[in-house]
Design a protein around this motif. Structure first.
Motif, short mmCIF file in Angstrom:
data_model
loop_
_atom_site.label_atom_id
_atom_site.label_comp_id
_atom_site.label_asym_id
_atom_site.label_seq_id
_atom_site.Cartn_x
_atom_site.Cartn_y
_atom_site.Cartn_z
N TYR A 67 0.83 -1.20 0.00
CA TYR A 67 0.00 0.00 0.00
C TYR A 67 0.87 1.26 0.00
CZ TYR A 67 -4.77 -1.77 0.51
OH TYR A 67 -6.00 -2.35 0.28
N ILE A 68 1.90 1.24 0.81
CA ILE A 68 2.79 2.40 0.90
C ILE A 68 3.57 2.59 -0.41
CG2 ILE A 68 4.82 3.35 2.07
CD1 ILE A 68 3.84 1.94 4.63
N LYS A 69 4.05 1.49 -0.94
CA LYS A 69 4.82 1.54 -2.18
C LYS A 69 3.97 2.02 -3.35
CE LYS A 69 7.53 -1.46 -5.26
NZ LYS A 69 8.01 -2.86 -5.49
N GLY A 70 2.74 1.49 -3.44
CA GLY A 70 1.83 1.88 -4.50
C GLY A 70 2.18 1.29 -5.84
N ASN A 71 1.26 1.40 -6.78
CA ASN A 71 1.46 0.93 -8.15
C ASN A 71 0.71 1.88 -9.07
OD1 ASN A 71 1.56 -0.32 -10.62
ND2 ASN A 71 0.43 -2.16 -10.01
N PRO A 72 1.43 2.68 -9.85
CA PRO A 72 0.77 3.67 -10.71
C PRO A 72 -0.12 3.06 -11.78
CG PRO A 72 3.10 3.46 -11.28
CD PRO A 72 2.90 2.69 -10.01
N ASN A 73 0.03 1.75 -12.02
CA ASN A 73 -0.78 1.08 -13.05
C ASN A 73 -2.00 0.38 -12.49
OD1 ASN A 73 1.06 1.80 -15.15
ND2 ASN A 73 2.41 0.14 -14.48
N ARG A 74 -2.29 0.58 -11.20
CA ARG A 74 -3.47 -0.04 -10.60
C ARG A 74 -4.75 0.57 -11.17
NH1 ARG A 74 -3.53 0.33 -4.36
NH2 ARG A 74 -5.29 -1.10 -4.57
N ARG A 75 -4.67 1.79 -11.66
CA ARG A 75 -5.82 2.48 -12.24
C ARG A 75 -5.47 2.95 -13.65
NH1 ARG A 75 -9.83 4.21 -9.00
NH2 ARG A 75 -10.35 5.81 -10.53
N PRO A 76 -6.46 3.08 -14.53
CA PRO A 76 -6.18 3.66 -15.85
C PRO A 76 -5.80 5.12 -15.73
CG PRO A 76 -8.54 3.33 -15.52
CD PRO A 76 -7.86 2.67 -14.37
N ASP A 77 -5.00 5.59 -16.69
CA ASP A 77 -4.57 6.99 -16.66
C ASP A 77 -5.73 7.96 -16.84
OD1 ASP A 77 -1.93 6.23 -16.30
OD2 ASP A 77 -1.53 6.14 -18.46
N ASN A 78 -6.72 7.52 -17.62
CA ASN A 78 -7.90 8.34 -17.88
C ASN A 78 -9.15 7.51 -17.63
OD1 ASN A 78 -6.52 10.77 -19.07
ND2 ASN A 78 -5.85 9.23 -20.57
N PRO A 79 -10.28 8.15 -17.35
CA PRO A 79 -11.51 7.39 -17.11
C PRO A 79 -11.84 6.47 -18.29
CG PRO A 79 -11.82 9.68 -16.49
CD PRO A 79 -10.48 9.61 -17.18
N ILE A 80 -12.28 5.28 -17.99
CA ILE A 80 -12.68 4.32 -19.02
C ILE A 80 -13.88 4.85 -19.77
CG2 ILE A 80 -13.75 2.06 -19.35
CD1 ILE A 80 -12.03 0.97 -17.17
N LEU A 81 -13.86 4.71 -21.10
CA LEU A 81 -15.00 5.09 -21.92
C LEU A 81 -16.02 3.96 -21.91
CD1 LEU A 81 -13.20 6.69 -25.01
CD2 LEU A 81 -14.25 7.86 -23.05
N ILE A 82 -17.30 4.33 -21.89
CA ILE A 82 -18.34 3.31 -21.91
C ILE A 82 -18.97 3.22 -23.29
CG2 ILE A 82 -18.84 3.52 -19.44
CD1 ILE A 82 -21.17 5.32 -20.15
N GLU A 83 -19.54 2.07 -23.59
CA GLU A 83 -20.16 1.84 -24.89
C GLU A 83 -21.53 2.49 -24.92
OE1 GLU A 83 -20.95 1.25 -28.41
OE2 GLU A 83 -19.09 0.27 -27.83
N THR A 84 -21.79 3.29 -25.96
CA THR A 84 -23.07 4.00 -26.03
C THR A 84 -23.79 3.75 -27.35
OG1 THR A 84 -21.92 5.97 -26.90
CG2 THR A 84 -22.28 5.84 -24.51
N LYS A 85 -23.39 2.72 -28.11
CA LYS A 85 -24.05 2.43 -29.38
C LYS A 85 -25.47 1.94 -29.15
CE LYS A 85 -19.79 1.15 -31.80
NZ LYS A 85 -19.06 0.04 -32.48
N GLU A 86 -26.31 2.12 -30.17
CA GLU A 86 -27.68 1.61 -30.08
C GLU A 86 -27.65 0.08 -30.08
OE1 GLU A 86 -30.58 3.21 -29.78
OE2 GLU A 86 -29.49 5.10 -29.57
N HIS A 87 -28.48 -0.51 -29.26
CA HIS A 87 -28.54 -1.96 -29.21
C HIS A 87 -29.19 -2.53 -30.47
CE1 HIS A 87 -28.31 -2.21 -24.53
NE2 HIS A 87 -27.31 -1.54 -25.07
N MET A 88 -28.69 -3.68 -30.91
CA MET A 88 -29.24 -4.36 -32.07
C MET A 88 -30.66 -4.83 -31.75
SD MET A 88 -27.63 -7.57 -34.20
CE MET A 88 -27.95 -8.81 -32.96
N ILE A 89 -31.57 -4.59 -32.67
CA ILE A 89 -32.95 -5.01 -32.47
C ILE A 89 -33.09 -6.46 -32.86
CG2 ILE A 89 -35.33 -4.60 -33.17
CD1 ILE A 89 -34.58 -1.69 -33.69
#
Length: 361
Positions: free
Chosen positions: A70-92
């Motif tokens: 915990y003290i040492k930490g890991n800079p790669n534990r989280r993405p550098d930027n917020p994850i993008l979510i999928e917003t495409k229209e669902h297939m009918i």
């Protein structure tokens, strides 16, 4: 001296009141329920137990190494930027489908029914959201206020990254039934869910709900939301059978023989949702490594696997992309089909094409 005693007494009483009055901590099962649990083979000395023992005790060496990490930490534990979510229209179409919302939350639309599973839509997996490890995505792929009526919510256990007070408060009036492992209903009742809308089940209980056949199946894990309620509620995985498709959800689990037993009783499965993240050798009995995830999928006789329990929150020390990279590599070695949807991207069950993009890079 008297002032010190009064101060310590005040702190002690305040702590006790907090445990009883702070809603996100939930509520322990009633004495009547605990008495009914005592007849169950997996309930011993007031606690639920695993089929195969899963140690949660940390040695001084382990505790020290965790503090060091915990003290040492890991800079790669989280993405550098917020994850993008999928917003495409669902297939009918008339296909049954799964929509994964990150970590272990997903929506299953099957045979005209809508189920939410482990619907944790909070900001952080903690009773104190302002101070917890925040969600990787800035937004959610769904608006809880605009959700249609939900036929049922299935829960695997009561940990904060799976059962969220704030999410339940927003969802409870939209849900027809909450189907949960033994003891978890106490939390829901405290949060305003009516008793008649809650079903509690033990391992191997079979439930027919609105045309769907559900089975509460074992997992190798533990439970608890505070210092005083460890393993007083049950944890589980779920089998979900419809008219045409069969689904398996692993819940949180270390690897064990229960996967093969589930596969022999209820497999094969058209699609599985299998835990593959938040692992560490220091808690290897309660969370699988990605390679074990692939073997567990083989054991339950899964055809197509969606790796879950990653891309939502940081709960371990590995890089945030390690779970998906390791699980896809292991799957290739064992000829296991894996779908890698973006958060919010639907996966249609039983069709030849499914999401396989490497979106995390």
């Amino acid at each position: 001296m008297l002032k010190i005693i009064k101060f310590l007494t005040f702190i002690f009483i305040s702590g006790i009141l907090f445990l009883y009055l702070y809603p996100p901590l939930g509520r322990r099962a009633t004495k009547e329920k605990i008495k009914s649990f005592s007849t169950k083979e997996n309930f011993v000395d007031g606690k639920f137990i695993n089929q195969i023992p899963a140690s949660q005790a940390m040695s001084l060496k382990h505790t020290g190494s965790i503090l060091r990490d915990y003290i040492k930490g890991n800079p790669n534990r989280r993405p550098d930027n917020p994850i993008l979510i999928e917003t495409k229209e669902h297939m009918i179409g008339d296909f049954n489908k799964i929509t994964w919302f990150g970590h272990s939350a997903f929506m299953l639309e099957m045979d005209g029914k809508t189920l939410l599973v482990d619907p944790m839509f909070g900001k952080a997996p903690t009773p104190f959201p302002l101070f917890g490890n925040k969600r990787f995505s800035r937004d959610l792929p769904i608006d809880l206020e605009r959700l249609p009526p939900i036929d049922a919510v299935l829960l695997s256990h009561d940990h904060y990254d799976h059962l969220d007070y704030y999410s339940i408060k927003k969802l409870k009036d939209k849900v027809g039934q909450f189907i949960v492992p033994l003891g978890v209903g106490g939390h829901l009742e405290r949060w305003g869910v009516k008793k008649e809308k809650i079903q509690e089940h033990n391992w191997w209980d079979e439930v027919n709900y609105n045309g769907l056949h559900l089975v509460c199946t074992p997992a190798r894990h533990f439970s608890g939301r505070s210092l005083r309620d460890g393993n007083t509620t049950l944890w589980c995985s779920w089998v979900i059978n419809g008219k045409q498709n069969k689904i398996f959800f692993s819940g949180d689990s270390g690897y064990g023989s229960h996967f093969k037993e589930i596969g022999e009783k209820f497999g094969p499965f058209d699609l599985t949702l299998m835990e593959c993240g938040q692992y560490d050798e220091r808690w290897s009995t309660i969370h699988m490594t990605p390679e074990e995830t692939v073997q567990a999928n083989i054991d339950v006789q899964g055809k197509l696997m969606i790796p879950i329990h990653w891309a939502g929150f940081t709960l371990s020390f590995h890089d945030w992309t390690d779970p998906i990279e390791r699980v896809t590599n292991a799957a290739k070695e064992h000829s296991v089909q894996v779908s890698t949807p973006q958060i919010g991207e639907p996966v249609f069950i039983g069709v030849k094409e499914f999401p396989q993009t490497i979106w995390w890079k």
